[in-house]
Design a protein around this motif. Structure first.
Motif, short mmCIF file in Angstrom:
data_model
loop_
_atom_site.label_atom_id
_atom_site.label_comp_id
_atom_site.label_asym_id
_atom_site.label_seq_id
_atom_site.Cartn_x
_atom_site.Cartn_y
_atom_site.Cartn_z
N VAL A 1 43.13 35.70 50.54
CA VAL A 1 41.96 36.39 51.06
C VAL A 1 42.38 37.42 52.10
N ARG B 1 40.36 40.23 54.43
CA ARG B 1 39.01 40.66 54.78
C ARG B 1 39.00 42.10 55.31
N HIS C 1 33.69 42.96 49.66
CA HIS C 1 34.88 42.39 49.04
C HIS C 1 34.71 42.25 47.52
N PHE D 1 36.82 40.15 43.97
CA PHE D 1 37.89 39.26 43.49
C PHE D 1 38.67 39.98 42.41
N ILE E 1 41.08 37.86 46.93
CA ILE E 1 39.84 38.47 47.39
C ILE E 1 40.25 39.53 48.40
N LYS F 1 33.90 31.15 46.27
CA LYS F 1 34.55 31.54 47.53
C LYS F 1 34.15 32.96 47.92
N LEU F 2 34.11 33.85 46.94
CA LEU F 2 33.69 35.23 47.19
C LEU F 2 32.24 35.28 47.68
N GLU G 1 30.58 36.69 51.17
CA GLU G 1 29.59 37.78 51.10
C GLU G 1 28.15 37.28 51.23
#
Length: 354
Positions: A5, A7, A29, A31, A46, A116-117, A121
């Motif tokens: 990840v 960010r 973001h 994936f 991500i 997870k994404l 978000e």
């Protein structure tokens, strides 16, 4: 495989719900993962939403080897994030990939990555009834090679877009034009797969329909130009003499996820459902003898879309009284109530993001 990840340094701001359109605003973001012939799917991550660097010789640009999906995440009144039949979308993506010689994805892994994404978000998910977060998974061929074969490398990505209500002015019947001069797909081709070329093939007829004042095209079969297949962005249903009829899946029709939902609900409610060939002549005859009660489309964007006018050659048929039909609205309310957590999911269609 772990998901790395990275960010953004400065998060963006979601537009006001009332200002949302469709497919023009994207979250911070996305994936991404890559495929290499000898390694499989690798480098899952991500990362900040941004442009890809791609060779001008990338095979997707020249031979169209790509598949995609469309699904949504919803925010319930108590703040939960819900996915609607997402595993069915990824299963369909794998079927499309088989048809386009693209390597399949691991559905469990991709579902975990998507969740997870979505948690990252979460602030981008609109909360006003009718709004949602549109999810677009895509796979494209990336080999820099000018030759007709399946690519050895691919890129899979998921981007997210907050979208407004499909029916900004309320649920209103649309006007459909039956296309006679063009065909979208034929059996044995790629019509049953969600690949970009199918949509490119529909553009010319769609533009002609708009010039005639119609919202979408109703496609006939590519051999006899007789049997109804689907609308440009929807599967199609007819309520004739209390029987719900939809064209059977024959290899040239996209197997819609919402289509399956409508069929399953109809059976649950005791409505007679038929998946079969239905000709445009049968529909015209039903309109003439008064047994054509309703007509509506089904799809991810609209859920169901009532049809109020159908044009075939020089015939213009008006369906109903200009308002959505009772059966159409029953499906719309049932599905959307499940999507937004207002009704119990007795079908096992919802997956909560935790």
């Amino acid at each position: 495989m772990e998901v790395k990840v990275t960010r953004v340094s400065e998060p963006g701001t979601r537009p006001k719900d009332e200002d949302l359109g469709f497919g023009t605003v994207f979250t911070d973001h996305m994936f991404v993962m890559d495929y290499e012939k000898d390694k499989g799917w690798v480098n899952a991550r991500i990362e900040p939403f941004g442009d890809f660097s791609m060779s001008p010789a990338s095979m997707v640009l020249h031979y169209g080897q790509a598949v995609f999906e469309g699904l949504k995440a919803y925010k319930t009144e108590d703040g939960k994030i819900q996915l609607y039949r997402a595993r069915d979308n990824f299963a369909r993506m794998n079927r499309s990939s088989q048809g386009l010689c693209i390597p399949e994805i691991d559905i469990d892994f991709v579902m975990d990555a998507l969740k997870k994404l979505l948690k990252i978000e979460e602030a981008w998910i609109p909360e006003t009834p009718g709004t949602s977060l549109y999810i677009r998974p895509t796979i494209v061929a990336t080999d820099p090679f000018l030759g007709v074969r399946a690519s050895y490398t691919y890129k899979f990505f998921i981007i997210l877009s907050p979208v407004g209500s499909y029916y900004a002015q309320g649920l209103q019947p649309v006007k459909i034009w039956v296309c006679e001069d063009h065909v979208r797909a034929v059996r044995g081709g790629v019509g049953e797969f969600k690949t970009p070329g199918n949509y490119a093939a529909s553009l010319l007829a769609g533009e002609k329909a708009k010039k005639e004042g119609y919202n979408q095209v109703l496609w006939l079969d590519g051999i006899e130009l007789k049997y109804i297949e689907e609308v440009g962005a929807m599967n199609i249903f007819f309520l004739i003499n209390d029987e719900l009829i939809t064209p059977m899946l024959n290899g040239s029709i996209l197997p819609g996820i919402t289509r399956f939902s409508v069929i399953e609900l109809a059976k649950k409610w005791g409505i007679k459902v038929s998946e079969r060939r239905i000709s445009i002549d049968e529909v015209i005859a039903a309109a003439d003898n008064g047994t054509l009660q309703e007509m509506f489309g089904s799809g991810t964007a609209a859920v169901v879309s009532p049809v109020g006018e159908l044009r075939y050659k020089d015939r213009v048929i008006h369906i109903g009284d200009g308002t959505p039909g009772e059966t159409c609205m029953k499906f719309y309310n049932a599905v959307t109530d499940i999507q937004y957590g207002k009704a119990e999911d007795t079908q096992g269609w919802i997956e909560v993001v935790e």
